[in-house]
Write a protein that holds these residues in place. Structure first.
Motif: not given
Length: 442
Positions: A360-362, A368-373
């Protein structure tokens, strides 16, 4: 019309292929696609101006390439259609792929097309042109509704009559010359079938009758032409569509209205609109399709593109705050427990070397990490994350077992594939995908 020129997203068809398959010379092809691009509203500032004209297609020295837009159009005596690339190598025939595409749009844009209507289009003599199928769906659904009763509406009429009827238009009457005063300027409401909605249906029927080559469509349209013989035939403008309002009395005609608009746009027959054809961005279509699937099949609240800003407002100087919109948030007990993002992309797999791992591209992972965080911090609760990709035979054909935990140890990531071949075999519902989502929610 001739057989449609069929592209898949991002597919290049060379001028040699266009000549051998459709007997279209290069100069004619270039002229047609330049016209399409000129009349389309799809703009992409990143396009290389030396290679193409901005629009729905790229024009290269050796051929024509489709962009990310799927749909169909008719121009002069040619029809052109672009299908999702995910269906290209799935092994199903053209008719099945087109019906799958229509089912996808039906889910995404709530066109209210019934499965029994599409089932009638699966025979060997069914058309392989999207526009023919849409004409069929329009004519068939409209006839069924008219059998229940013609749509009539009170329409305001202004006329010159010898006898008073309704309301006298005093301002107009007193301005008349003596020899004109034997008639009254009046206004009254008439309950009639000759109203705007039926005029749109009649004009769509008239245009469709000129364009269709399928005998089944001609029969249906001929019936409609007889039914509408007392309706005024006139060109329909973009403003006319905006003037139509639906209530409980005419709600049953909403599907036919939506199909009429698509058909008239396809043939460039909407007065006041320069755009030719009906096209949608495949990324947007996939997002809305997944939203429909989740909303209709989960017993949880699904929020679509819930917006938040990435910077705190306090102390923000000289930098514009950036809006972030995760595709979907799933709430349980009034808490966001799952953030999901749909990506219409092909991802890399290394089946032999790395035991089927995927890459998966960085950029996607950071997003998605930003959203969840963000939602985890805001609600003081660990929010799981899911990336959703399209799947078919020979396209992202991986199992739904990929899982990871981000470096902070708080956020779980799941990679799921939605099998779009179910749009051909099972009307769109990928039960394995849904069960996996339910299992992640817990």
């Amino acid at each position: 019309m001739n057989n449609p020129i069929t592209f898949y997203e991002h597919e290049l068809i060379t001028f040699e292929e266009l000549w051998s398959s459709y007997q279209l010379p290069k100069d004619e092809v270039v002229e047609v696609f330049k016209t399409i691009n000129k009349n389309s509203n799809k703009k992409d500032e990143k396009d290389n101006e030396e290679k193409e004209i901005n629009g729905l297609f790229r024009i290269y020295y050796n051929g024509i390439k489709a962009k990310q837009y799927v749909g169909f159009l008719a121009i002069k005596d040619k029809t052109i259609q672009v299908l999702p690339k995910v269906f290209k190598e799935c092994g199903h025939d053209a008719n099945s792929q087109i019906l799958a595409f229509i089912r996808m749009m039906n889910h995404a844009y709530n066109l209210n097309i019934k499965e029994d209507e599409l089932a009638k289009l699966t025979s060997s003599n069914s058309p392989t042109s999207i526009y023919e199928i849409f004409i069929y769906l329009f004519a068939n659904s409209l006839l069924k509704e008219i059998e229940k009763g013609f749509h009539r509406k009170y329409v305001k009429v202004r006329k010159e009559e010898k006898f008073l009827k309704g309301k006298l238009l005093v301002d107009k009457q007193i301005k008349k010359l003596p020899h004109q005063r034997h008639k009254f300027s009046i206004e009254y409401n008439e309950f009639t079938e000759n109203n705007l909605l039926n005029q749109i249906f009649y004009y769509t029927t008239y245009i469709s009758m000129q364009k269709t080559k399928w005998q089944n469509n001609k029969k249906l349209l001929a019936k409609l032409m007889l039914i509408f013989e007392d309706i005024n035939l006139r060109k329909i403008s973009s403003h006319d569509f905006k003037r139509v309002h639906f209530t409980r009395l005419n709600e049953r005609f909403k599907k036919s209205f939506s199909l009429a608009k698509i058909i008239l746009s396809t043939f460039g027959a909407v007065e006041g609109e320069d755009a030719v054809g009906f096209f949608v961005d495949m990324n947007d279509l996939f997002e809305k399709f997944i939203c429909s699937i989740l909303s209709r099949n989960l017993d949880f609240e699904v929020r679509y593109q819930n917006k938040f800003q990435i910077f705190k407002k306090e102390g923000l100087e000289g930098i514009k705050n950036i809006d972030q919109k995760p595709d979907y948030l799933i709430y349980k007990d009034n808490k966001p427990i799952l953030v999901l993002d749909a990506k219409y992309k092909k991802i890399k797999t290394k089946k032999e070397k790395d035991n089927g791992t995927i890459t998966i591209s960085t950029d996607i992972l950071r997003q998605i990490y930003t959203y969840a965080k963000y939602y985890g911090i805001k609600h003081n609760y660990n929010v799981k994350s899911v990336l959703i990709f399209p799947k078919s035979k020979n396209y992202n054909d991986f199992s739904n077992n990929a899982k990871a935990i981000f470096f902070d140890g708080d956020i779980e990531l799941y990679i799921l594939a939605y099998n779009l071949e179910n749009l051909i075999d099972e009307y769109g519902i990928d039960t394995e995908f849904l069960e996996k989502v339910k299992g992640i929610i817990g």
